[in-house]
Design a protein around this motif. Structure first.
Motif, PDB file in Angstrom:
ATOM      1  N   VAL A  22       0.840  -1.196   0.000  1.00  0.00           N
ATOM      2  CA  VAL A  22       0.000   0.000   0.000  1.00  0.00           C
ATOM      3  C   VAL A  22       0.880   1.252   0.000  1.00  0.00           C
ATOM      4  O   VAL A  22       1.828   1.357   0.789  1.00  0.00           O
ATOM      5  CB  VAL A  22      -0.928   0.008   1.231  1.00  0.00           C
ATOM      6  CG1 VAL A  22      -1.738   1.300   1.289  1.00  0.00           C
ATOM      7  CG2 VAL A  22      -1.836  -1.209   1.201  1.00  0.00           C
ATOM      8  N   GLY A  23       0.534   2.229  -0.871  1.00  0.00           N
ATOM      9  CA  GLY A  23       1.184   3.543  -0.851  1.00  0.00           C
ATOM     10  C   GLY A  23       2.667   3.478  -1.166  1.00  0.00           C
ATOM     11  O   GLY A  23       3.144   2.592  -1.876  1.00  0.00           O
ATOM     12  N   ARG A  24       3.417   4.454  -0.654  1.00  0.00           N
ATOM     13  CA  ARG A  24       4.878   4.549  -0.770  1.00  0.00           C
ATOM     14  C   ARG A  24       5.353   4.651  -2.210  1.00  0.00           C
ATOM     15  O   ARG A  24       6.480   4.270  -2.526  1.00  0.00           O
ATOM     16  CB  ARG A  24       5.579   3.356  -0.107  1.00  0.00           C
ATOM     17  CG  ARG A  24       5.114   3.021   1.292  1.00  0.00           C
ATOM     18  CD  ARG A  24       5.275   4.172   2.234  1.00  0.00           C
ATOM     19  NE  ARG A  24       4.945   3.804   3.604  1.00  0.00           N
ATOM     20  CZ  ARG A  24       4.549   4.681   4.518  1.00  0.00           C
ATOM     21  NH1 ARG A  24       4.383   5.957   4.187  1.00  0.00           N
ATOM     22  NH2 ARG A  24       4.266   4.285   5.735  1.00  0.00           N
ATOM     23  N   CYS A 232      -7.595   2.031   4.507  1.00  0.00           N
ATOM     24  CA  CYS A 232      -8.697   1.230   3.966  1.00  0.00           C
ATOM     25  C   CYS A 232      -8.168   0.138   3.049  1.00  0.00           C
ATOM     26  O   CYS A 232      -8.590  -1.025   3.137  1.00  0.00           O
ATOM     27  CB  CYS A 232      -9.682   2.137   3.232  1.00  0.00           C
ATOM     28  SG  CYS A 232     -11.115   1.262   2.564  1.00  0.00           S
ATOM     29  N   ARG A 233      -7.234   0.490   2.188  1.00  0.00           N
ATOM     30  CA  ARG A 233      -6.667  -0.509   1.267  1.00  0.00           C
ATOM     31  C   ARG A 233      -5.888  -1.568   2.027  1.00  0.00           C
ATOM     32  O   ARG A 233      -5.920  -2.753   1.674  1.00  0.00           O
ATOM     33  CB  ARG A 233      -5.765   0.184   0.249  1.00  0.00           C
ATOM     34  CG  ARG A 233      -6.529   1.050  -0.761  1.00  0.00           C
ATOM     35  CD  ARG A 233      -5.594   1.897  -1.597  1.00  0.00           C
ATOM     36  NE  ARG A 233      -4.572   1.069  -2.231  1.00  0.00           N
ATOM     37  CZ  ARG A 233      -3.406   1.554  -2.667  1.00  0.00           C
ATOM     38  NH1 ARG A 233      -3.120   2.834  -2.516  1.00  0.00           N
ATOM     39  NH2 ARG A 233      -2.546   0.754  -3.249  1.00  0.00           N
ATOM     40  N   HIS A 241     -11.560  -8.564   1.909  1.00  0.00           N
ATOM     41  CA  HIS A 241     -12.846  -8.026   1.463  1.00  0.00           C
ATOM     42  C   HIS A 241     -12.901  -6.560   1.886  1.00  0.00           C
ATOM     43  O   HIS A 241     -12.124  -6.091   2.734  1.00  0.00           O
ATOM     44  CB  HIS A 241     -14.025  -8.807   2.054  1.00  0.00           C
ATOM     45  CG  HIS A 241     -14.091  -8.773   3.555  1.00  0.00           C
ATOM     46  ND1 HIS A 241     -14.553  -7.687   4.265  1.00  0.00           N
ATOM     47  CD2 HIS A 241     -13.742  -9.725   4.472  1.00  0.00           C
ATOM     48  CE1 HIS A 241     -14.489  -7.940   5.553  1.00  0.00           C
ATOM     49  NE2 HIS A 241     -14.008  -9.178   5.719  1.00  0.00           N
ATOM     50  N   GLU A 242     -13.824  -5.830   1.302  1.00  0.00           N
ATOM     51  CA  GLU A 242     -13.967  -4.415   1.629  1.00  0.00           C
ATOM     52  C   GLU A 242     -14.511  -4.270   3.048  1.00  0.00           C
ATOM     53  O   GLU A 242     -15.568  -4.810   3.371  1.00  0.00           O
ATOM     54  CB  GLU A 242     -14.908  -3.737   0.628  1.00  0.00           C
ATOM     55  CG  GLU A 242     -14.292  -3.467  -0.728  1.00  0.00           C
ATOM     56  CD  GLU A 242     -13.131  -2.485  -0.654  1.00  0.00           C
ATOM     57  OE1 GLU A 242     -13.201  -1.543   0.171  1.00  0.00           O
ATOM     58  OE2 GLU A 242     -12.138  -2.678  -1.394  1.00  0.00           O
ATOM     59  N   PRO A 243     -13.839  -3.567   3.904  1.00  0.00           N
ATOM     60  CA  PRO A 243     -14.308  -3.426   5.289  1.00  0.00           C
ATOM     61  C   PRO A 243     -15.422  -2.384   5.405  1.00  0.00           C
ATOM     62  O   PRO A 243     -15.636  -1.560   4.522  1.00  0.00           O
ATOM     63  CB  PRO A 243     -13.050  -2.967   6.028  1.00  0.00           C
ATOM     64  CG  PRO A 243     -12.268  -2.238   4.982  1.00  0.00           C
ATOM     65  CD  PRO A 243     -12.549  -2.926   3.672  1.00  0.00           C
ATOM     66  N   PHE A 261       0.077  -0.975  13.597  1.00  0.00           N
ATOM     67  CA  PHE A 261      -1.081  -0.942  14.474  1.00  0.00           C
ATOM     68  C   PHE A 261      -2.371  -1.145  13.695  1.00  0.00           C
ATOM     69  O   PHE A 261      -3.348  -1.694  14.224  1.00  0.00           O
ATOM     70  CB  PHE A 261      -1.118   0.361  15.257  1.00  0.00           C
ATOM     71  CG  PHE A 261      -0.056   0.436  16.318  1.00  0.00           C
ATOM     72  CD1 PHE A 261       0.118  -0.604  17.211  1.00  0.00           C
ATOM     73  CD2 PHE A 261       0.779   1.531  16.417  1.00  0.00           C
ATOM     74  CE1 PHE A 261       1.097  -0.557  18.188  1.00  0.00           C
ATOM     75  CE2 PHE A 261       1.757   1.586  17.395  1.00  0.00           C
ATOM     76  CZ  PHE A 261       1.926   0.538  18.287  1.00  0.00           C
ATOM     77  N   VAL A 262      -2.370  -0.707  12.434  1.00  0.00           N
ATOM     78  CA  VAL A 262      -3.528  -1.004  11.593  1.00  0.00           C
ATOM     79  C   VAL A 262      -3.698  -2.516  11.489  1.00  0.00           C
ATOM     80  O   VAL A 262      -4.818  -3.052  11.633  1.00  0.00           O
ATOM     81  CB  VAL A 262      -3.374  -0.374  10.192  1.00  0.00           C
ATOM     82  CG1 VAL A 262      -4.443  -0.905   9.234  1.00  0.00           C
ATOM     83  CG2 VAL A 262      -3.463   1.143  10.280  1.00  0.00           C
TER      84      VAL A 262
END
Length: 1021
Positions: A22-24, A232-233, A241-243, A261-262
């Motif tokens: 994710v990201g970065r 979220c991703r 699945h989509e939370p 922590f996520v």
């Protein structure tokens, strides 16, 4: 076996790690850009910071995978923490081990010839070297490591990734900084990660980060927390699945975007825990641990105290569980994403260090010490449970944290010895300070069994028998003082020597006291607190009248070496002879070799040139044959310097070239810098000025101490001045003076600086300042053996006085200056043809300054210089002879003068010595002599003022500037306005390429633009 234990775990589920990266994007783009740049042969250095759990490791893993797919070799290394201790060089050892697995042949070839030294980092290369440790040891290891990486990466793109720099030991930090500063070639990316939230104001990593921030070659990335969309991703990837949006809001608020922590909150919610269940995130981590079966919790607590990674066999010995029970406990911990198999496949570690820290912090004090004791007992019972290069350090750490002084003291001392063998002097110092902390708590019976073998350098020199003499607290202070000096902690080392000397005030132990005073001398000089002589003299008094010993020999050798640099003479020669004699008696080979080098140099200074050089050549051959690195470096610095000092420049260059090869191969970076600086000096003498400028620049770039930088600056100042670049010369002169500093004056530094100071002052038209500098140097005096520095200074001053003879403003003070030069020249020795030639030159300039120079005088000077292979000096005296022939000779001497001027002009043009070329051109023009053969056109207009582009009015203005008139006075003389006079002066300065009126006057005089009588001020009124 370990492989079976891992196989028995079977497939495990790690649900908390998102399969989606994710990201970065920006940070990953920077890393890929660095990789692309490295493929062009430009090494890249990057630092990746971020708080714990923000995703540094995941970013490195993603980049490493992509780099491997593109064909790069990736070598990962992590800073290993054992309790609160870091292992010396641990990440480099791990990374080099990985590199050896990937490129065994290439690494072996790159390490060829230096395996013994590099084995300190990678024991698989062989046995590490033994012998006396010196200030260059750690720098030598660092340089060889840099060369190793450059060679391996010459044919392969290599990514060297070091994680968890916040745990790094001091030696690792120093080596990383060295690589970031010095890597210049190779397809290499070096990156390191660290926790930014751990770097408090006194954290040892903080100064390194500040230093690296100043390097333009280092890029620093700071990873920010995720935003809500990225969270979220990440959660969607974990849950597959989509939370629910409300759940994302809760997790984002609770985690504040921290990636780890996520993960923990997502899994906790998935397993039925509420995100707000605990009062802190630390408690949340412990909830995950406490949800495991008790055997798995017990195993996690054991792993938490064992270090960053715990080997399976060691874990089994400490856990004391049946193998099936241990496997079940490990399976549960891995399934819960608390533990993970180590990357090496040799043990287990926490999936994230935050969990480990939470578990470790939750241990009770008695529980922690009990676990450390069990680790130590298991390792004592079976030393093969951990890698051999970690065994001693880990045992020392376990016993120390078990709070058992009787066991900890011997173990810590063993670890200190091991750290010294690896040149990890900072860790050695820390361990020795820990041993001093344990000393009083350890039972007397334990202390009596300790022996000083390999602990304290002071023992063998002090004549004690290590087999029968117990180790003393004083010996720990001795070894700690040396370790502090070698690792750069000189303030701490100085405090330790003070403590030791206070203890020795109550003891009759002159040898040990003398040894500590010698250490203080070294420390005082390196800290710029003085020249170190008071401490050496104190040590000399302490050993006076004592039987020969290694300490006695070292005191004499240091006294002789100090005197050679500061006050050479008969007493220094006697001290050197006694040092050699004493060192031979006690078989202190290193001290003897150093003392013989000093003795050889002093013999040459005393006029015993061939005998002294024979000594020095013999030492050089012996230490090269024995590969004594530190003395190899010194012999290839001192011998060529002495050869240059007697005018044997070509011989000096030959040895210096060989010295560059040897010091480069041995990693002697500072010795290499000294060799470059000496090479610049010899190449200047031989007229190879472009090569000399390159050598001087290399001296400044390679040098790690002030000496080579100052010497290189002096050479560059000389070249700039000789080529007419006065402001540049002044800048280099200031660099040289600043490099040496005022704390430790010595003739080999001060006299060349004085010579250049006089020359720059004259070039800038500041003759009074030049005379003041000369007076200061004459008052300081010229000790025996300093003639190589004194003659050029006297020559510069005498030439300045001769050039200024026609200037009325220079009359005051001339007689005093000439008298000082004459009286000093009478006392200086001329122990070599080059200095005999300089004596003749100085006397000829003194005669010119008095207006009684003759062609015969200058003919003798030219004859003396012709066989010396000093083209610039020869060109200068040929110019003077031509000038004298044209002034005092008849018509029949014009042909001879023409040929002399042609020769001088040709050399000046070849060297780009613009002032000399212009002077030769101007003299030829005034005398109507052709510098070019008859078949070639003249090179310049007959009128030197025209050659400079001066108008008729500008010529008139320059004549008055040369006399010293102000703009207002010039305006009155020429019937123009002061403003017009100012414009003319500005134009003249631009055309002459000078920065001030004094320089313009000096150029006018040097080129002979105006007859002497025209410079006499006209009466006014």
């Amino acid at each position: 076996m370990l492989s079976d234990a891992h196989a028995m775990l079977g497939a495990v589920e790690t649900r908390s790690v998102s399969p989606v990266f994710v990201g970065r994007a920006e940070e990953l783009g920077t890393l890929h850009d660095a990789l692309a740049r490295s493929r062009e042969g430009e090494p890249q250095a990057l630092l990746i910071g971020g708080e714990a759990g923000v995703g540094k490791t995941r970013l490195v893993e993603e980049f490493a995978a992509a780099a491997r797919r593109s064909g790069a070799v990736v070598a990962l290394g992590g800073c290993v923490e054992i309790g609160a201790d870091g292992l010396p060089f641990a990440p480099f050892s791990t990374a080099l081990r990985a590199l050896r697995r990937e490129l065994p042949g290439e690494l072996a070839a790159a390490a060829a010839g230096q395996e013994e030294e590099l084995a300190r980092l990678l024991p698989e290369l062989g046995e590490s070297g033994t012998g006396r440790h010196d200030e260059d040891g750690m720098a030598r290891l660092f340089e060889l490591t840099a060369r190793l990486l450059e060679r391996v990466s010459a044919g392969h793109t290599v990514v060297l990734a070091l994680e968890d720099l916040h745990w790094a030991d001091a030696s690792t930090r120093h080596l990383l900084a060295y690589l970031f500063r010095t890597l210049r070639t190779g397809r290499l990316v070096v990156l390191a990660t660290y926790r930014s939230d751990d770097i408090h104001r006194r954290h040892p990593l903080r100064p390194l980060l500040a230093e690296l921030d100043r390097l333009r070659t280092v890029r620093r990335l700071e990873l920010a927390r995720f935003n809500r969309e990225e969270v979220c991703r990440q959660v969607a990837g974990i849950l597959a699945h989509e939370p629910d949006p409300d759940r994302i809001d809760a997790i984002f608020e609770r985690s504040d975007g921290n990636a780890f922590f996520v993960e923990e909150l997502a899994v906790a919610g998935h397993e039925g825990c509420r995100t707000g269940l605990t009062d802190s995130l630390r408690d949340l981590l412990l909830v995950r641990v406490e949800g495991m079966p008790e055997p798995a919790q017990h195993t996690a607590r054991i792993v938490a105290e064992g270090g960053s990674t715990v080997e399976y066999r060691l874990l089994a010995a400490v856990a004391r569980l049946a193998e099936d029970d241990l496997i079940d406990a490990l399976r549960a911990a891995v399934n819960a994403s608390i533990l993970a198999p180590a990357p090496s496949g040799d043990g287990y570690r926490f999936r994230h260090s935050l969990v480990r820290e939470a578990v470790s912090d939750d241990l009770l004090p008695g529980e922690r010490s009990r676990l450390n004791r069990r680790y130590a007992e298991a390792l004592e019972t079976d030393p093969t449970l951990v890698p051999a290069d970690q065994r001693v350090a880990r045992l020392a750490s376990y016993w120390y944290h078990a709070h058992d002084p009787a066991k900890a003291l011997p173990a810590v001392l063993d670890a200190a010895v091991e750290a010294r063998h690896r040149h990890a002097y900072a860790e050695q110092l820390r361990l020795l300070e820990r041993a001093m902390e344990l000393w009083d708590a350890a039972p007397d019976a334990v202390r009596r069994t300790l022996r000083p073998v390999d602990y304290a350098e002071a023992y063998p020199p002090c004549g004690c028998d290590p087999a029968t003499t117990a180790l003393r607290h004083l010996d720990l202070l001795a070894e700690a003082a040396v370790a502090g000096r070698l690792c750069g902690e000189r303030e701490r080392a100085l405090k330790i020597t003070k403590r030791a000397l206070r203890l020795l005030d109550d003891e009759d132990d002159p040898l040990r006291a003398a040894w500590f005073w010698i250490q203080r001398s070294r420390l005082v000089r390196s800290l710029a607190r003085g020249d170190g002589w008071k401490e050496i003299a104190t040590a000399q008094e302490l050993v006076r009248g004592l039987p020969p010993s290694e300490v006695h020999a070292e005191v004499l050798a240091m006294a002789a070496h100090w005197s050679m640099l500061h006050e050479p003479g008969p007493e220094a020669l006697t001290a050197a002879e006694r040092a050699v004699e004493y060192a031979r008696m006690v078989r202190a080979d290193d001290i003897e070799s150093n003392a013989r080098l000093t003795l050889g140099g002093l013999m040459v200074d005393a006029g015993q040139i061939e005998a002294g050089l024979t000594h020095m050549y013999e030492v050089r051959d012996e230490v090269v044959a024995r590969s004594l690195a530190a003395i190899v470096g010194r012999s290839h610095v001192n011998l060529p310097s002495v050869l240059e000092g007697v005018g044997r420049s070509e011989e000096s260059v030959s040895i210096l070239r060989e010295g560059l090869r040897l010091t480069g191969a041995m990693g002697l970076r500072d010795a290499e810098a000294w060799i470059w600086s000496n090479l610049a000096e010899s190449l200047i003498s031989l007229g190879r000025w472009d090569d000399a400028a390159e050598a001087a620049g290399n001296a400044q770039r390679r040098g790690q101490t002030a000496g080579p930088h100052g010497s290189g600056a002096n050479s560059l100042a000389f070249l700039a001045l000789a080529r007419g670049h006065v402001p540049e010369a002044a800048r280099h002169l200031a660099e040289g003076r600043a490099a040496y500093g005022p704390h430790d004056p010595m003739p080999q530094h001060d006299l060349p600086v004085s010579c250049l100071t006089v020359a720059v002052a004259v070039a800038e038209g500041r003759l009074p300042d030049a005379r003041a500098e000369l007076a200061r140097a004459l008052q300081s005096g010229f000790p025996p053996g300093t003639q190589r520095y004194a003659w050029p200074l006297l020559l510069e001053a005498a030439t300045a006085e001769a050039d200024a003879r026609a200037l009325p403003a220079a009359r005051d003070g001339r007689a005093q200056a000439l008298d000082g030069i004459f009286r000093t020249a009478k006392r200086l020795t001329t122990n070599a043809p080059v200095w005999l030639a300089h004596e003749l030159w100085v006397r000829a300039e003194l005669q010119r300054a008095e207006g009684r120079s003759t062609p015969d005088t200058w003919s003798r000077v030219v004859t003396a210089f012709e066989p010396l292979e000093r083209p610039y000096d020869l060109a200068r005296v040929r110019y003077r002879l031509a000038e004298s022939l044209l002034t005092g000779g008849g018509e029949d001497e014009r042909d001879r003068a023409t040929e002399l001027l042609r020769l001088a002009h040709a050399v000046a043009r070849h060297l780009d010595a613009r002032p000399l070329a212009e002077s030769a051109t101007a003299l030829a023009q005034r005398a109507r002599l052709p510098l070019a053969p008859a078949s070639e056109p003249a090179l310049a207009p007959a009128d030197p003022a025209e050659a400079l582009g001066l108008t008729s009015r500008e010529r008139d203005v320059l004549r008055l500037v040369a006399v010293g008139h102000t703009n207002r006075r010039i305006a009155e003389e020429l019937f123009i306005s002061p403003k017009t006079a100012s414009v003319h002066v500005s134009n003249i300065l631009a055309k002459l390429g000078v920065s001030g009126r004094g320089e313009a006057a000096a150029v006018a005089h040097r080129l002979g633009l105006f007859p002497a009588e025209s410079l006499i001020p006209r009466p006014t009124g």
